[in-house]
Write an enzyme that holds these catalytic residues in place. Structure first.
Site, PDB file in Angstrom:
ATOM      1  N   HIS A  87     -19.118 -10.627 -18.070  1.00  0.00           N
ATOM      2  CA  HIS A  87     -18.040 -11.395 -17.444  1.00  0.00           C
ATOM      3  C   HIS A  87     -18.689 -12.552 -16.693  1.00  0.00           C
ATOM      4  O   HIS A  87     -19.645 -12.356 -15.948  1.00  0.00           O
ATOM      5  CB  HIS A  87     -17.254 -10.499 -16.486  1.00  0.00           C
ATOM      6  CG  HIS A  87     -16.443 -11.260 -15.494  1.00  0.00           C
ATOM      7  ND1 HIS A  87     -15.584 -12.260 -15.866  1.00  0.00           N
ATOM      8  CD2 HIS A  87     -16.383 -11.202 -14.131  1.00  0.00           C
ATOM      9  CE1 HIS A  87     -15.016 -12.774 -14.782  1.00  0.00           C
ATOM     10  NE2 HIS A  87     -15.495 -12.153 -13.721  1.00  0.00           N
ATOM     11  N   CYS A 112     -10.981  -8.841 -13.458  1.00  0.00           N
ATOM     12  CA  CYS A 112     -12.122  -9.294 -14.262  1.00  0.00           C
ATOM     13  C   CYS A 112     -12.495  -8.293 -15.358  1.00  0.00           C
ATOM     14  O   CYS A 112     -13.070  -8.674 -16.373  1.00  0.00           O
ATOM     15  CB  CYS A 112     -13.335  -9.528 -13.366  1.00  0.00           C
ATOM     16  SG  CYS A 112     -12.983 -10.725 -12.082  1.00  0.00           S
ATOM     17  N   ASN A 141     -15.188 -19.356 -13.661  1.00  0.00           N
ATOM     18  CA  ASN A 141     -14.834 -17.931 -13.756  1.00  0.00           C
ATOM     19  C   ASN A 141     -13.361 -17.848 -14.149  1.00  0.00           C
ATOM     20  O   ASN A 141     -12.489 -18.219 -13.372  1.00  0.00           O
ATOM     21  CB  ASN A 141     -15.091 -17.288 -12.389  1.00  0.00           C
ATOM     22  CG  ASN A 141     -14.763 -15.801 -12.351  1.00  0.00           C
ATOM     23  OD1 ASN A 141     -14.018 -15.296 -13.187  1.00  0.00           O
ATOM     24  ND2 ASN A 141     -15.303 -15.098 -11.361  1.00  0.00           N
TER      25      ASN A 141
HETATM   26  O1  UT7 Z   1     -15.189 -12.512 -10.831  1.00  0.00           O
HETATM   27  C1  UT7 Z   1     -14.915 -11.509  -9.936  1.00  0.00           C
HETATM   28  C2  UT7 Z   1     -16.014 -11.126  -9.123  1.00  0.00           C
HETATM   29  N1  UT7 Z   1     -16.510 -12.211  -8.303  1.00  0.00           N
HETATM   30  C3  UT7 Z   1     -17.797 -12.330  -8.163  1.00  0.00           C
HETATM   31  O2  UT7 Z   1     -18.524 -11.635  -8.807  1.00  0.00           O
HETATM   32  C4  UT7 Z   1     -18.332 -13.331  -7.190  1.00  0.00           C
HETATM   33  C5  UT7 Z   1     -19.415 -12.666  -6.401  1.00  0.00           C
HETATM   34  N2  UT7 Z   1     -19.936 -13.471  -5.285  1.00  0.00           N
HETATM   35  C6  UT7 Z   1     -20.533 -14.667  -5.494  1.00  0.00           C
HETATM   36  O3  UT7 Z   1     -20.655 -15.154  -6.607  1.00  0.00           O
HETATM   37  C7  UT7 Z   1     -21.140 -15.350  -4.297  1.00  0.00           C
HETATM   38  O4  UT7 Z   1     -21.053 -14.481  -3.186  1.00  0.00           O
HETATM   39  C8  UT7 Z   1     -20.463 -16.701  -3.927  1.00  0.00           C
HETATM   40  C9  UT7 Z   1     -20.791 -17.740  -4.997  1.00  0.00           C
HETATM   41  C10 UT7 Z   1     -18.977 -16.544  -3.817  1.00  0.00           C
HETATM   42  C11 UT7 Z   1     -21.022 -17.199  -2.620  1.00  0.00           C
HETATM   43  O5  UT7 Z   1     -22.420 -17.356  -2.711  1.00  0.00           O
HETATM   44  P1  UT7 Z   1     -23.392 -16.733  -1.633  1.00  0.00           P
HETATM   45  O6  UT7 Z   1     -24.733 -17.120  -2.013  1.00  0.00           O
HETATM   46  O7  UT7 Z   1     -23.100 -15.255  -1.540  1.00  0.00           O
HETATM   47  O8  UT7 Z   1     -22.964 -17.495  -0.323  1.00  0.00           O
HETATM   48  P2  UT7 Z   1     -22.395 -16.909   1.042  1.00  0.00           P
HETATM   49  O9  UT7 Z   1     -20.990 -16.430   0.889  1.00  0.00           O
HETATM   50  O10 UT7 Z   1     -23.386 -15.952   1.609  1.00  0.00           O
HETATM   51  O11 UT7 Z   1     -22.378 -18.194   1.931  1.00  0.00           O
HETATM   52  C12 UT7 Z   1     -23.571 -18.916   2.226  1.00  0.00           C
HETATM   53  C13 UT7 Z   1     -23.200 -20.182   2.937  1.00  0.00           C
HETATM   54  C14 UT7 Z   1     -22.234 -19.974   4.098  1.00  0.00           C
HETATM   55  O12 UT7 Z   1     -22.576 -20.855   5.121  1.00  0.00           O
HETATM   56  P3  UT7 Z   1     -23.462 -20.370   6.374  1.00  0.00           P
HETATM   57  O13 UT7 Z   1     -22.679 -19.242   7.000  1.00  0.00           O
HETATM   58  O14 UT7 Z   1     -24.761 -19.899   5.801  1.00  0.00           O
HETATM   59  O15 UT7 Z   1     -23.541 -21.588   7.217  1.00  0.00           O
HETATM   60  C15 UT7 Z   1     -20.909 -20.353   3.527  1.00  0.00           C
HETATM   61  O16 UT7 Z   1     -19.997 -20.787   4.512  1.00  0.00           O
HETATM   62  O17 UT7 Z   1     -22.525 -21.065   2.028  1.00  0.00           O
HETATM   63  C16 UT7 Z   1     -21.274 -21.465   2.621  1.00  0.00           C
HETATM   64  N3  UT7 Z   1     -20.321 -21.697   1.532  1.00  0.00           N
HETATM   65  C17 UT7 Z   1     -20.191 -22.878   0.911  1.00  0.00           C
HETATM   66  N4  UT7 Z   1     -20.809 -24.045   1.092  1.00  0.00           N
HETATM   67  C18 UT7 Z   1     -20.464 -25.061   0.294  1.00  0.00           C
HETATM   68  C19 UT7 Z   1     -19.464 -20.812   0.977  1.00  0.00           C
HETATM   69  N5  UT7 Z   1     -18.766 -21.400   0.009  1.00  0.00           N
HETATM   70  C20 UT7 Z   1     -19.200 -22.688  -0.051  1.00  0.00           C
HETATM   71  C21 UT7 Z   1     -18.887 -23.790  -0.865  1.00  0.00           C
HETATM   72  N6  UT7 Z   1     -19.531 -24.956  -0.641  1.00  0.00           N
HETATM   73  N7  UT7 Z   1     -17.935 -23.708  -1.836  1.00  0.00           N
END
Ligand code: UT7
Length: 335
Positions: free
Chosen positions: A262, A116, A292
């Protein structure tokens, strides 16, 4: 402030493959929802390349547009730098392929692998070459085809909804005028202790043989991320990089006209702006339309903002990125 010869961007271009994939399209193949994706990332749609299209193809299209925009003949380009995490092949890199597709065989072509942060790392390299007179006109392309290797199972859905394909390109040359335009500074950082927090572990030449029947079962060839930790570091490190770049050239946050973060996640972009105390109307955001696109995200957003005439001559543009490595970076440009 350094007043020696500066590197200017004299042409920009970007290319997105025509197929648009909406969140509703993803709902059909992934256990996700439009609502979740919008709320957590700001993304509404992304572009996917068709089978047979590689990042070198997207990069070549973006490069052609940047060359046209610069008003130069392609034969004037004397060096190519390409940034990608999704090269067409394990080796060679895409720099040589882009050169060949443009008919620019013989000149040097360098591949940068900083994910990135790849565009800003590559920009920093190009800046050194231009300022010390090694090269006169550099083509910098950043391109990704990520849609072909996303895990649509619950294990990979956090990443599968984020990424899109696309390419951005710029042409760099020395500023012949003494008007202060150009790259003021670039600041690069990394911390490899977090390499496993966002990576594609396999295939790895550490395994002998690299490709074994078990490789497919392990599913370690999909990109994996500790999303929350990446998020936490991203919103700390990008503001730090911008502050470091401002300090280097004795400017302040108030001097910034446009911030191009980014496009990792719209929540990250907004939190970075908030930490920097930069109003939202100065933040360039296109993640809702393109997702992204990793190394390509900044040059795509830059080209769009320039073509929309949002960025004007004399404006101070701050770029910042964070991603796998971890690597992070910032650059300040007087447009
Ligand atoms: O570009 C390079 C660098 N990358 C980044 O900067 C990305 C950084 N991270 C993020 O943007 C976020 O962490 C994500 C968008 C990837 C995830 O969002 P989050 O708010 O951190 O969600 P989480 O990983 O804490 O997950 C929350 C819940 C989980 O369910 P439970 O355990 O609370 O029941 C996940 O299983 O959301 C669930 N989940 C989804 N649900 C529906 C994870 N991915 C999905 C999805 N659809 N695609």
């Amino acid at each position: 402030m350094k007043e020696e010869k500066r590197t200017v961007i004299c042409g920009t271009g970007h290319y997105l493959p025509p197929q648009i994939v909406t969140n509703f399209d993803l709902e059909k193949i992934i256990n996700t929802s439009d609502e979740w994706i919008r709320q957590r990332t700001g993304i509404v749609q992304r572009h996917y390349g068709t089978p047979g299209v590689g990042s070198s193809d997207l990069a070549t299209e973006a490069a052609k547009l940047a060359i046209k925009d610069a008003g130069i003949d392609k034969s004037e380009i004397d060096f190519i730098i390409a940034a990608t995490l999704s090269p067409d092949y394990y080796f060679p890199g895409i720099g040589v392929l882009v050169g060949s597709k443009l008919g620019l065989n013989g000149i040097g072509a360098l591949d940068v692998r900083n994910q990135c942060s790849g565009f800003i790392y590559a920009l920093s390299v190009a800046d050194q070459y231009i300022r010390n007179g090694t090269y006169q006109k550099i083509l910098l392309v950043a391109a990704e085809v990520q849609s072909s290797n996303l895990d649509h199972s619950d294990e990979g859905r956090d990443m599968a909804v984020l990424f899109g394909d696309g390419a951005g390109a710029v042409i760099l040359e020395a500023n012949s005028e003494n008007d202060g335009r150009g790259i003021l500074t670039t600041k690069l950082f990394s911390d490899g202790q977090y390499a496993c927090e966002l990576w594609m572990e396999k295939p790895s030449p550490k395994d002998k043989p690299t490709f074994s029947p078990g490789l497919l079962e392990e599913k370690k060839y999909y990109p994996r991320m500790n999303g929350r930790n990446v998020f936490k570091h991203a919103i700390e490190k990008m503001p730090q990089a911008v502050w470091a770049s401002l300090k280097e050239v004795s400017l302040t946050v108030n001097d910034i006209d446009h911030l191009i973060p980014h496009q990792a996640n719209d929540r990250i972009s907004l939190m970075v702006a908030q930490k920097l105390n930069i109003p939202v109307n100065k933040v360039i955001r296109n993640i809702h339309r393109v997702g992204n696109t990793t190394a390509a995200s900044i040059p795509i957003a830059l080209d769009e903002a320039v073509k929309e005439k949002r960025i004007k001559t004399g404006d101070l543009v701050a770029l910042t990125a964070f991603g796998s490595g971890f690597t992070w970076a910032a650059a300040l440009l007087r447009w």
